[in-house]
Design an enzyme around this catalytic site. Sequence first.
Site, PDB file in Angstrom:
ATOM      1  N   GLY A  68      88.964 -30.955 -17.031  1.00  0.00           N
ATOM      2  CA  GLY A  68      87.677 -31.678 -17.171  1.00  0.00           C
ATOM      3  C   GLY A  68      87.130 -31.439 -18.899  1.00  0.00           C
ATOM      4  O   GLY A  68      86.507 -32.234 -19.237  1.00  0.00           O
ATOM      5  N   ASN A 116      77.299 -31.028 -13.771  1.00  0.00           N
ATOM      6  CA  ASN A 116      77.720 -32.380 -14.094  1.00  0.00           C
ATOM      7  C   ASN A 116      77.921 -33.290 -13.000  1.00  0.00           C
ATOM      8  O   ASN A 116      78.311 -32.788 -11.764  1.00  0.00           O
ATOM      9  CB  ASN A 116      79.126 -32.205 -14.986  1.00  0.00           C
ATOM     10  CG  ASN A 116      80.154 -32.163 -14.257  1.00  0.00           C
ATOM     11  OD1 ASN A 116      80.853 -33.343 -14.001  1.00  0.00           O
ATOM     12  ND2 ASN A 116      81.038 -31.157 -13.676  1.00  0.00           N
ATOM     13  N   GLY A 119      82.070 -37.880 -12.909  1.00  0.00           N
ATOM     14  CA  GLY A 119      82.762 -39.234 -12.055  1.00  0.00           C
ATOM     15  C   GLY A 119      83.766 -39.657 -12.507  1.00  0.00           C
ATOM     16  O   GLY A 119      84.166 -40.795 -12.484  1.00  0.00           O
ATOM     17  N   PHE A 120      84.774 -38.684 -12.967  1.00  0.00           N
ATOM     18  CA  PHE A 120      86.033 -38.923 -13.605  1.00  0.00           C
ATOM     19  C   PHE A 120      86.055 -39.968 -14.751  1.00  0.00           C
ATOM     20  O   PHE A 120      86.833 -40.823 -14.547  1.00  0.00           O
ATOM     21  CB  PHE A 120      87.214 -39.241 -12.321  1.00  0.00           C
ATOM     22  CG  PHE A 120      87.293 -38.327 -11.595  1.00  0.00           C
ATOM     23  CD1 PHE A 120      87.103 -37.026 -11.876  1.00  0.00           C
ATOM     24  CD2 PHE A 120      87.733 -38.642 -10.383  1.00  0.00           C
ATOM     25  CE1 PHE A 120      87.342 -36.114 -10.664  1.00  0.00           C
ATOM     26  CE2 PHE A 120      88.055 -37.803  -9.220  1.00  0.00           C
ATOM     27  CZ  PHE A 120      87.890 -36.177  -9.539  1.00  0.00           C
ATOM     28  N   SER A 189      86.259 -32.722  -6.374  1.00  0.00           N
ATOM     29  CA  SER A 189      85.244 -32.988  -7.303  1.00  0.00           C
ATOM     30  C   SER A 189      84.107 -33.606  -6.347  1.00  0.00           C
ATOM     31  O   SER A 189      84.254 -34.450  -5.431  1.00  0.00           O
ATOM     32  CB  SER A 189      85.481 -34.105  -8.091  1.00  0.00           C
ATOM     33  OG  SER A 189      84.630 -34.485  -8.868  1.00  0.00           O
ATOM     34  N   ASN A 191      81.752 -35.459  -7.409  1.00  0.00           N
ATOM     35  CA  ASN A 191      81.151 -36.528  -8.041  1.00  0.00           C
ATOM     36  C   ASN A 191      81.846 -38.052  -7.957  1.00  0.00           C
ATOM     37  O   ASN A 191      81.694 -39.135  -8.383  1.00  0.00           O
ATOM     38  CB  ASN A 191      81.239 -36.401  -9.547  1.00  0.00           C
ATOM     39  CG  ASN A 191      80.279 -35.360  -9.779  1.00  0.00           C
ATOM     40  OD1 ASN A 191      79.386 -35.001  -9.259  1.00  0.00           O
ATOM     41  ND2 ASN A 191      80.941 -34.418 -10.631  1.00  0.00           N
ATOM     42  N   THR A 192      82.892 -38.027  -6.960  1.00  0.00           N
ATOM     43  CA  THR A 192      83.536 -39.223  -6.337  1.00  0.00           C
ATOM     44  C   THR A 192      83.339 -39.247  -4.932  1.00  0.00           C
ATOM     45  O   THR A 192      83.901 -38.360  -4.104  1.00  0.00           O
ATOM     46  CB  THR A 192      85.023 -39.429  -6.742  1.00  0.00           C
ATOM     47  OG1 THR A 192      85.261 -39.357  -8.087  1.00  0.00           O
ATOM     48  CG2 THR A 192      85.706 -40.452  -6.221  1.00  0.00           C
ATOM     49  N   LYS A 225      93.634 -28.342  -5.745  1.00  0.00           N
ATOM     50  CA  LYS A 225      92.200 -27.748  -6.164  1.00  0.00           C
ATOM     51  C   LYS A 225      91.146 -27.913  -5.131  1.00  0.00           C
ATOM     52  O   LYS A 225      90.818 -29.230  -4.788  1.00  0.00           O
ATOM     53  CB  LYS A 225      91.824 -28.340  -7.738  1.00  0.00           C
ATOM     54  CG  LYS A 225      90.408 -27.853  -7.899  1.00  0.00           C
ATOM     55  CD  LYS A 225      90.292 -28.011  -9.494  1.00  0.00           C
ATOM     56  CE  LYS A 225      89.006 -27.496 -10.200  1.00  0.00           C
ATOM     57  NZ  LYS A 225      88.872 -27.651 -11.661  1.00  0.00           N
ATOM     58  N   THR A 253      87.843 -22.143  -7.804  1.00  0.00           N
ATOM     59  CA  THR A 253      87.490 -23.602  -6.832  1.00  0.00           C
ATOM     60  C   THR A 253      86.942 -24.239  -8.115  1.00  0.00           C
ATOM     61  O   THR A 253      86.847 -23.958  -9.180  1.00  0.00           O
ATOM     62  CB  THR A 253      86.136 -23.084  -6.244  1.00  0.00           C
ATOM     63  OG1 THR A 253      85.121 -22.853  -7.008  1.00  0.00           O
ATOM     64  CG2 THR A 253      86.240 -22.107  -5.324  1.00  0.00           C
ATOM     65  N   ASN A 254      86.407 -25.592  -7.628  1.00  0.00           N
ATOM     66  CA  ASN A 254      86.005 -26.631  -8.257  1.00  0.00           C
ATOM     67  C   ASN A 254      84.379 -26.228  -8.337  1.00  0.00           C
ATOM     68  O   ASN A 254      83.921 -25.102  -7.741  1.00  0.00           O
ATOM     69  CB  ASN A 254      86.143 -28.026  -7.682  1.00  0.00           C
ATOM     70  CG  ASN A 254      86.147 -29.192  -8.707  1.00  0.00           C
ATOM     71  OD1 ASN A 254      85.495 -29.187  -9.552  1.00  0.00           O
ATOM     72  ND2 ASN A 254      87.048 -30.087  -8.473  1.00  0.00           N
ATOM     73  N   TYR A 322      86.048 -22.734 -18.216  1.00  0.00           N
ATOM     74  CA  TYR A 322      85.451 -23.996 -18.790  1.00  0.00           C
ATOM     75  C   TYR A 322      84.116 -23.560 -19.274  1.00  0.00           C
ATOM     76  O   TYR A 322      83.804 -23.237 -20.533  1.00  0.00           O
ATOM     77  CB  TYR A 322      85.308 -25.043 -17.623  1.00  0.00           C
ATOM     78  CG  TYR A 322      85.032 -26.295 -18.157  1.00  0.00           C
ATOM     79  CD1 TYR A 322      84.138 -26.522 -19.333  1.00  0.00           C
ATOM     80  CD2 TYR A 322      85.503 -27.515 -17.660  1.00  0.00           C
ATOM     81  CE1 TYR A 322      83.549 -27.819 -19.687  1.00  0.00           C
ATOM     82  CE2 TYR A 322      85.083 -28.736 -18.179  1.00  0.00           C
ATOM     83  CZ  TYR A 322      84.239 -28.942 -19.284  1.00  0.00           C
ATOM     84  OH  TYR A 322      83.649 -30.260 -19.718  1.00  0.00           O
TER      85      TYR A 322
HETATM   86  C1  FMN Z   1      81.605 -31.024 -17.580  1.00  0.00           C
HETATM   87  C2  FMN Z   1      82.635 -30.551 -16.447  1.00  0.00           C
HETATM   88  C3  FMN Z   1      83.333 -31.473 -16.305  1.00  0.00           C
HETATM   89  C4  FMN Z   1      84.601 -31.270 -15.178  1.00  0.00           C
HETATM   90  N1  FMN Z   1      85.461 -31.998 -14.981  1.00  0.00           N
HETATM   91  C5  FMN Z   1      86.583 -31.810 -13.999  1.00  0.00           C
HETATM   92  C6  FMN Z   1      87.369 -32.767 -13.898  1.00  0.00           C
HETATM   93  O1  FMN Z   1      87.583 -33.820 -14.373  1.00  0.00           O
HETATM   94  N2  FMN Z   1      88.464 -32.299 -13.034  1.00  0.00           N
HETATM   95  C7  FMN Z   1      88.335 -31.051 -12.299  1.00  0.00           C
HETATM   96  O2  FMN Z   1      89.362 -30.795 -11.452  1.00  0.00           O
HETATM   97  N3  FMN Z   1      87.401 -30.211 -12.466  1.00  0.00           N
HETATM   98  C8  FMN Z   1      86.471 -30.609 -13.365  1.00  0.00           C
HETATM   99  N4  FMN Z   1      85.641 -29.615 -13.827  1.00  0.00           N
HETATM  100  C9  FMN Z   1      85.579 -28.490 -13.028  1.00  0.00           C
HETATM  101  C10 FMN Z   1      86.197 -27.307 -13.991  1.00  0.00           C
HETATM  102  O3  FMN Z   1      87.227 -27.572 -13.978  1.00  0.00           O
HETATM  103  C11 FMN Z   1      86.109 -25.869 -13.208  1.00  0.00           C
HETATM  104  O4  FMN Z   1      86.781 -25.842 -12.039  1.00  0.00           O
HETATM  105  C12 FMN Z   1      84.575 -25.530 -12.708  1.00  0.00           C
HETATM  106  O5  FMN Z   1      83.631 -25.996 -13.802  1.00  0.00           O
HETATM  107  C13 FMN Z   1      84.475 -23.807 -12.403  1.00  0.00           C
HETATM  108  O6  FMN Z   1      84.795 -23.180 -13.680  1.00  0.00           O
HETATM  109  P1  FMN Z   1      83.569 -22.574 -14.673  1.00  0.00           P
HETATM  110  O7  FMN Z   1      82.634 -22.052 -13.886  1.00  0.00           O
HETATM  111  O8  FMN Z   1      84.511 -21.812 -15.485  1.00  0.00           O
HETATM  112  O9  FMN Z   1      83.277 -23.704 -15.485  1.00  0.00           O
HETATM  113  C14 FMN Z   1      84.483 -29.971 -14.544  1.00  0.00           C
HETATM  114  C15 FMN Z   1      83.659 -29.010 -15.183  1.00  0.00           C
HETATM  115  C16 FMN Z   1      82.437 -29.328 -15.816  1.00  0.00           C
HETATM  116  C17 FMN Z   1      81.443 -28.495 -16.048  1.00  0.00           C
END
Ligand code: FMN
Length: 340
Positions: A68, A116, A119-120, A189, A191-192, A225, A253-254, A322
């Site tokens: 992401g 967030n 939405g990919f 995710s 968001n989809t 995931k 996790t996501n 992240y």
């Molecule tokens: C702005 C944003 C965009 C993200 N986009 C994706 C994504 O495209 N695909 C995905 O598998 N996870 C996505 N994630 C999830 C992160 O990869 C991660 O699994 C999640 O944020 C938990 O970790 P963290 O607490 O360290 O952020 C996104 C997270 C954030 C904050």
Amino acid sequence: MKNAYERFVRPLLFSLDPETAHHFAIACLRGASHVDLALRLLKSFQAPAKPKSLFGLTFPNPVGLAAGFDKNGVALPAWAALGFGFIEIGTVTANAQPGNPKPRIFRLSEQQGLINRLGFNNDGADAVAERLGKLRASPESVWGWPAVPVGINIGKSETTPLEQSAADYVYSFQRLHPFADYIALNVSSPNTPGLRSLQVRERLSILLGALRAENQTARKPLIVKIAPDLLPNDLDEMIATCEENEVAGLIVTNTTLDHSSIPPALDQEGGLSGAPLREKATAMVRAVVSKSTIPVVASGGIFDVASAREKLDAGAQLLQIYTGYIYRGPDVLREIVEAL
Ligand SMILES: Cc1cc2nc3c(=O)[nH]c(=O)nc-3n(C[C@H](O)[C@H](O)[C@H](O)COP(=O)(O)O)c2cc1C
């Protein structure tokens, strides 16, 4: 005490709206990926090597960049220079798509969280494959293909009906697997619409069956995931389906749809990440490890040495970060890796 990023860079980034700040950071890292001196500078953040082997791959250290951040794979040399033990790009979908209307990223500064609903938004599998192909073909140099494992996270295009998901993932797999050390399947995710229902046994079996057939020759580790919001029975079924289909790993996790830990006044629709997700994600890691021998990559609320240790103590083999990186900057990685 605040580090230099927290004192000088974060105030600048946080003065911008979250998505503008994200684009600015990515543009800087993308630019740095082509400049020898800039990469050398970024390398000053690197921690000493703490090698780890998993999925038949060698990771210079167990802390990776979560999906992401670099959805389109534009800054691989910079991420490697910064010292990540592995880099997961994506989510990439078969079709290029703009994502949801803006605004769609929200900071919860006091809680050290983000919401967030992107939405990919991404360039699509063809464009990303072309970009990665060019990087791989570039002459051996400091800004060439990174020496650390690269995972590619794929998801379903928004316009593809749920029943045709498998073909959509297979297309992205075909285009992208030559560049991937592992492929992560994003079925979590929030968001989809409908995506998370791909975690349910019948749908997941079809998806994994199709990808497994496609993966006969390439034999890339397939990693799934998962969402932190799965109910215990659904988790059991999901794990059983992954075991039947020789899934190599689970990313746990996501982001979460459980917003109970944040004040209602700050709430927004979307997936919550960062510190408010930490406990829930750790509990999920523990639950998965107690039910299965499939290796776990932990993601969710890793901000410092204590939260990283917590995930490893819960049984995770690798970590991804992240939101913690946005709040704490490059030092957080070195801090964690040095302490491991
Ligand atoms: C702005 C944003 C965009 C993200 N986009 C994706 C994504 O495209 N695909 C995905 O598998 N996870 C996505 N994630 C999830 C992160 O990869 C991660 O699994 C999640 O944020 C938990 O970790 P963290 O607490 O360290 O952020 C996104 C997270 C954030 C904050």
